[in-house]
Design a protein around this motif. Structure first.
Motif, short mmCIF file in Angstrom:
data_model
loop_
_atom_site.label_atom_id
_atom_site.label_comp_id
_atom_site.label_asym_id
_atom_site.label_seq_id
_atom_site.Cartn_x
_atom_site.Cartn_y
_atom_site.Cartn_z
N TRP A 1 32.48 68.67 35.81
CA TRP A 1 33.69 68.52 36.62
C TRP A 1 34.67 67.54 35.99
CZ3 TRP A 1 36.85 70.32 40.07
CH2 TRP A 1 36.43 71.29 40.96
N VAL A 2 34.17 66.41 35.54
CA VAL A 2 35.05 65.42 34.91
C VAL A 2 35.72 66.02 33.68
CG1 VAL A 2 35.13 63.21 33.71
CG2 VAL A 2 33.75 63.45 35.79
N CYS A 3 34.93 66.67 32.83
CA CYS A 3 35.48 67.30 31.63
C CYS A 3 36.48 68.39 32.01
CB CYS A 3 34.36 67.90 30.79
SG CYS A 3 33.22 66.69 30.10
N GLY A 4 36.14 69.20 33.01
CA GLY A 4 36.99 70.31 33.39
C GLY A 4 38.35 69.87 33.86
N VAL A 5 38.41 68.77 34.62
CA VAL A 5 39.71 68.26 35.09
C VAL A 5 40.53 67.76 33.91
CG1 VAL A 5 40.81 66.44 36.44
CG2 VAL A 5 38.89 67.71 37.40
N ILE A 6 39.89 67.09 32.98
CA ILE A 6 40.62 66.50 31.85
C ILE A 6 41.17 67.58 30.92
CG2 ILE A 6 40.38 65.08 29.76
CD1 ILE A 6 38.38 63.37 31.32
N ILE A 7 40.41 68.64 30.66
CA ILE A 7 40.85 69.65 29.70
C ILE A 7 41.30 70.95 30.36
CG2 ILE A 7 39.40 68.68 27.87
CD1 ILE A 7 37.44 70.97 28.30
N ASN A 8 41.43 70.95 31.69
CA ASN A 8 41.91 72.12 32.43
C ASN A 8 41.01 73.33 32.22
OD1 ASN A 8 43.43 73.91 33.95
ND2 ASN A 8 44.91 74.31 32.31
#
Length: 226
Positions: A34-41
């Motif tokens: 989730w953290v990665c997904g928000v940062i890299i869309n």
């Protein structure tokens, strides 16, 4: 650029979390994704199912959801590396999901029971972006631009180039010993990409965690493309 180079490689961590092999527990894999997904869309649940389709139908002309075609011209090659088509596709997908729309092409790998989750996660991501944009305008924040947006735009071409090395130009076959390429790279790159340079080994045995891929390469690497 250095900041962006590290940020775009959060894709490698999200990828490992999608395989549930970065951490021992599912919860930590989900949180990190989730953290990665928000940062890299990149919506974590959407990516997990899309990536499963990619592993199931690697290099299948009609079914591989992440297949990158061989550029037909030098201009097409440079356009791909610019990451402009990538960002267009990412935001087009994000906004479609926010609107509650699952494009027809995605119905092949998104079962009915998961589509509501994909729509919800897109709306959460859009909400985070909206709140951050509003706060930046209200308080005059520039750090999101300098620490996040501009670095991502500068460095995403690096990730496009790296992704191209994995399958582009390999035979359109389901043969796992032929359709994926392993790359030997300097150890700093191997570290930031979570050993995904051993991509042929990863496709040959997707449940093998990142830290064991070098050993797997030693055992079967001679039988795989480089």
């Amino acid at each position: 650029f250095a900041q962006g180079f590290m940020l775009v490689h959060l894709f490698s961590l999200q990828h490992e979390c999608a395989h549930m092999t970065a951490f021992k527990t599912r919860r930590f894999n989900d949180w990190a994704a989730w953290v990665c997904g928000v940062i890299i869309n990149l919506g974590p649940r959407y990516f997990q199912y899309e990536h499963t389709q990619h592993h199931t139908y690697t290099q299948n002309l009609n079914k591989d959801s992440q297949r990158i075609p061989v550029p037909k011209t030098l201009l097409g090659y440079l356009l791909y590396l610019s990451a402009l088509p990538y960002w267009y596709s990412q935001f087009k997908t994000l906004f479609a999901h926010c609107a509650g729309v699952i494009p027809y092409a995605e119905t092949a790998f998104l079962p009915d029971v998961i589509r509501a989750q994909v729509i919800l996660e897109a709306r959460i991501i859009c909400g985070v972006y909206g709140v951050l944009a509003l706060a930046s305008i209200t308080f005059g924040w520039l750090w999101p631009l300098y620490l996040w947006v501009i670095p991502l735009l500068l460095a995403e071409p690096c990730m496009r180039f790296i992704r191209m090395t994995e399958h582009v130009g390999m035979p359109l076959t389901g043969d796992l010993t032929q359709n994926t390429r392993t790359n030997h790279v300097p150890w700093p790159l191997q570290m930031v990409c979570w050993n995904m340079n051993f991509h042929a080994e990863h496709h040959f045995a997707p449940s093998v965690p990142f830290h064991a891929l070098p050993a797997l390469n030693q055992r079967i690497g001679n039988a795989l493309p480089k």
